[in-house]
Design a protein around this motif. Sequence first.
Motif, short mmCIF file in Angstrom:
data_model
loop_
_atom_site.label_atom_id
_atom_site.label_comp_id
_atom_site.label_asym_id
_atom_site.label_seq_id
_atom_site.Cartn_x
_atom_site.Cartn_y
_atom_site.Cartn_z
N LEU A 122 0.84 -1.21 0.00
CA LEU A 122 0.00 0.00 0.00
C LEU A 122 0.87 1.26 0.00
O LEU A 122 0.41 2.34 -0.33
CB LEU A 122 -0.90 0.02 1.25
CG LEU A 122 -2.02 -1.02 1.29
CD1 LEU A 122 -2.63 -1.09 2.68
CD2 LEU A 122 -3.10 -0.70 0.26
N ASP A 123 2.11 1.09 0.42
CA ASP A 123 3.05 2.22 0.51
C ASP A 123 4.40 1.72 0.02
O ASP A 123 4.77 0.56 0.27
CB ASP A 123 3.14 2.66 1.99
CG ASP A 123 3.82 4.01 2.15
OD1 ASP A 123 4.19 4.62 1.13
OD2 ASP A 123 4.00 4.44 3.31
N ARG A 124 5.13 2.55 -0.71
CA ARG A 124 6.43 2.12 -1.22
C ARG A 124 7.53 2.54 -0.26
O ARG A 124 7.56 3.70 0.18
CB ARG A 124 6.69 2.74 -2.60
CG ARG A 124 5.80 2.14 -3.71
CD ARG A 124 6.19 2.69 -5.06
NE ARG A 124 5.30 2.26 -6.12
CZ ARG A 124 5.51 1.18 -6.88
NH1 ARG A 124 6.55 0.41 -6.66
NH2 ARG A 124 4.65 0.87 -7.86
N PRO A 125 8.46 1.63 0.08
CA PRO A 125 9.56 2.01 0.96
C PRO A 125 10.47 3.05 0.30
O PRO A 125 10.54 3.12 -0.93
CB PRO A 125 10.34 0.71 1.16
CG PRO A 125 9.52 -0.38 0.58
CD PRO A 125 8.56 0.24 -0.37
N THR A 126 11.15 3.84 1.13
CA THR A 126 12.15 4.79 0.63
C THR A 126 13.35 4.01 0.10
O THR A 126 13.95 4.37 -0.91
CB THR A 126 12.58 5.75 1.75
OG1 THR A 126 11.39 6.30 2.35
CG2 THR A 126 13.45 6.87 1.24
N SER A 127 13.71 2.92 0.80
CA SER A 127 14.75 2.01 0.32
C SER A 127 14.50 0.63 0.91
O SER A 127 13.67 0.47 1.79
CB SER A 127 16.15 2.52 0.71
OG SER A 127 16.30 2.51 2.12
N GLY A 128 15.25 -0.36 0.40
CA GLY A 128 15.02 -1.74 0.81
C GLY A 128 14.00 -2.40 -0.12
O GLY A 128 13.45 -1.75 -1.02
N THR A 129 13.78 -3.70 0.07
CA THR A 129 12.88 -4.43 -0.82
C THR A 129 11.80 -5.17 -0.04
O THR A 129 12.03 -5.62 1.09
CB THR A 129 13.63 -5.47 -1.69
OG1 THR A 129 14.32 -6.36 -0.81
CG2 THR A 129 14.60 -4.81 -2.64
N VAL A 130 10.63 -5.27 -0.67
CA VAL A 130 9.53 -6.10 -0.16
C VAL A 130 9.19 -7.08 -1.27
O VAL A 130 8.95 -6.68 -2.41
CB VAL A 130 8.29 -5.24 0.18
CG1 VAL A 130 7.16 -6.13 0.69
CG2 VAL A 130 8.63 -4.17 1.20
N THR A 131 9.20 -8.38 -0.94
CA THR A 131 8.81 -9.39 -1.93
C THR A 131 7.59 -10.14 -1.42
O THR A 131 7.49 -10.46 -0.24
CB THR A 131 9.94 -10.39 -2.24
OG1 THR A 131 10.44 -10.91 -1.01
CG2 THR A 131 11.08 -9.74 -2.99
N LEU A 132 6.67 -10.41 -2.33
CA LEU A 132 5.47 -11.21 -2.04
C LEU A 132 5.49 -12.39 -3.00
O LEU A 132 5.48 -12.18 -4.23
CB LEU A 132 4.21 -10.38 -2.25
CG LEU A 132 2.89 -11.12 -2.07
CD1 LEU A 132 2.63 -11.39 -0.59
CD2 LEU A 132 1.73 -10.33 -2.64
#
Length: 251
Positions: free
Chosen positions: A57-67
């Motif tokens: 729902l929100d994009r990180p400033t840095s780093g990764t999110v994987t689903l």
Amino acid sequence: MNPVVQLADVRRSYGGKRNRVTALDGVSAGFARATFTAVMGPSGSGKSTFLHCAAGLDRPTSGTVTLEDQDLGALSEVELTRLRRDRVGFVFQAFNLMPALTVQDNITLPLRLARRRANPKLVAQVIDQVGLGERRKHLPAQLSGGQQQRVAIARALVTRPAVLFADEPTGALDTRTARDVLGLLRRSVGEAGQTVVMVTHDPVAASYADRVVFLADGRLVGELLAPTAEAVAERMTHLGAWAERTAAGAH
């Protein structure tokens, strides 16, 4: 086993250079399939930002999110919207039901929005799973708060999401109704293999989870496995005192 959802060194800042607020400060966490995780922390610790980043729902400033091994940062807004619709379920404190739709129509709404045919057998199964078989033709106004939250959970489960994110799902419910709703989430993990990540401030709610992860000042500061309400409450008391001390030290 690969986690269903993985956050790697996720940071999220708001504001410009002068008034920058860091809501998440290098958070790494993974959530395995068929597990129930509670996310806790003092007020302002970054719980909602954590949930919003993990859910796309929100994009990180840095780093990764994987689903499910899909890097959310690599997706366009349209692709991200589609992924959330197809692979992520949401339950909030507010039930967000459509007042003019019946229980069954509220539950199948995500399928209609996705232009997917509702499998009648699956829909009936989900409605029975949340204990609303007798009420499928009722309107939300004819239901209690707990029943409305069960409709919201069924609506989140009907798309068979990879993960269900719940933000204070029992916040508006009385104690007994809250227990019913938490039991329902627990069973969706144990019986249907659902993955659930729940933000809560309630140690009793957290005790339904397999583990609790604790946030403070935007960082992960510990976890509890097989939590009891007492152990969670004690940890939260220490965290609250710690947060107050660090805030005092910052002034």
